[in-house]
Design a protein around this motif. Structure first.
Motif, mmCIF file in Angstrom:
data_model
loop_
_atom_site.group_PDB
_atom_site.id
_atom_site.type_symbol
_atom_site.label_atom_id
_atom_site.label_comp_id
_atom_site.label_asym_id
_atom_site.label_seq_id
_atom_site.Cartn_x
_atom_site.Cartn_y
_atom_site.Cartn_z
ATOM 1 N N THR A 76 0.820 -1.023 0.095
ATOM 2 C CA THR A 76 0.086 0.001 -0.128
ATOM 3 C C THR A 76 0.955 1.065 0.196
ATOM 4 O O THR A 76 2.218 1.261 0.040
ATOM 5 C CB THR A 76 -0.810 0.091 1.224
ATOM 6 N N GLN A 77 0.266 2.565 -0.412
ATOM 7 C CA GLN A 77 1.162 3.465 -0.229
ATOM 8 C C GLN A 77 1.833 3.945 1.101
ATOM 9 O O GLN A 77 2.994 4.425 1.170
ATOM 10 C CB GLN A 77 0.180 4.830 -0.696
ATOM 11 N N GLU A 78 1.101 3.649 2.236
ATOM 12 C CA GLU A 78 1.739 3.813 3.594
ATOM 13 C C GLU A 78 2.705 2.943 3.772
ATOM 14 O O GLU A 78 3.654 3.477 4.542
ATOM 15 C CB GLU A 78 0.501 3.651 4.558
ATOM 16 N N LEU A 81 5.775 4.049 2.029
ATOM 17 C CA LEU A 81 6.537 5.094 2.457
ATOM 18 C C LEU A 81 6.861 5.138 4.021
ATOM 19 O O LEU A 81 7.544 5.801 4.451
ATOM 20 C CB LEU A 81 5.279 6.269 2.306
ATOM 21 N N SER A 87 8.926 11.753 3.386
ATOM 22 C CA SER A 87 7.872 11.908 2.721
ATOM 23 C C SER A 87 7.145 13.146 2.859
ATOM 24 O O SER A 87 7.110 14.054 3.789
ATOM 25 C CB SER A 87 6.880 10.502 3.018
ATOM 26 N N ALA A 90 2.173 12.140 0.589
ATOM 27 C CA ALA A 90 2.246 10.682 -0.022
ATOM 28 C C ALA A 90 3.255 10.498 -1.079
ATOM 29 O O ALA A 90 2.955 9.581 -1.935
ATOM 30 C CB ALA A 90 0.729 10.427 -0.383
ATOM 31 N N LYS A 91 4.306 11.188 -0.972
ATOM 32 C CA LYS A 91 5.214 11.072 -2.126
ATOM 33 C C LYS A 91 6.528 10.797 -1.328
ATOM 34 O O LYS A 91 6.871 11.478 -0.268
ATOM 35 C CB LYS A 91 5.395 12.321 -3.073
#
Length: 101
Positions: A76-78, A81, A87, A90-91
């Motif tokens: 997942t994005q989380e 990261l 970060s 969310a990048k």
């Protein structure tokens, strides 16, 4: 009687001068011999490379082995990261390297 060389040390010296490469007399002699050998080998290949011999880029046929493109388990994005040192929105946040704003 030995064959006359196609490449002389004078030829190599001229090319070295054009390319702005400093070469000793010994290096010129070695390079002339090496280039003459290369030309002789190219001539030998040219003798057997006739119109009935198809051109090849590789001595054995190559084939690509592809696997099926299947969607699998991903982060997942989380999760992606979570291990990042920094970060923002969310990048991944990385140091600026080009001096641009």
């Amino acid at each position: 009687m030995p064959e006359k060389s196609a490449i002389t040390t004078e030829d190599v010296a001229h090319l070295a001068n054009l390319a702005r490469i400093a070469m000793s007399d010994e290096e010129l002699a070695v390079m002339a011999t090496d280039l003459d050998t290369i030309l002789a080998n190219v001539a030998r290949v040219s003798e057997v490379a006739t119109d009935d011999v198809p051109a090849t880029s590789h001595p054995i046929p190559l084939t690509n082995v592809m696997r099926e493109d299947v969607v699998g388990r991903t982060l997942t994005q989380e999760q992606a990261l979570a291990g990042a040192p920094a970060s923002d929105e969310a990048k991944f946040l990385v140091p600026q390297i080009l001096g641009e704003e």
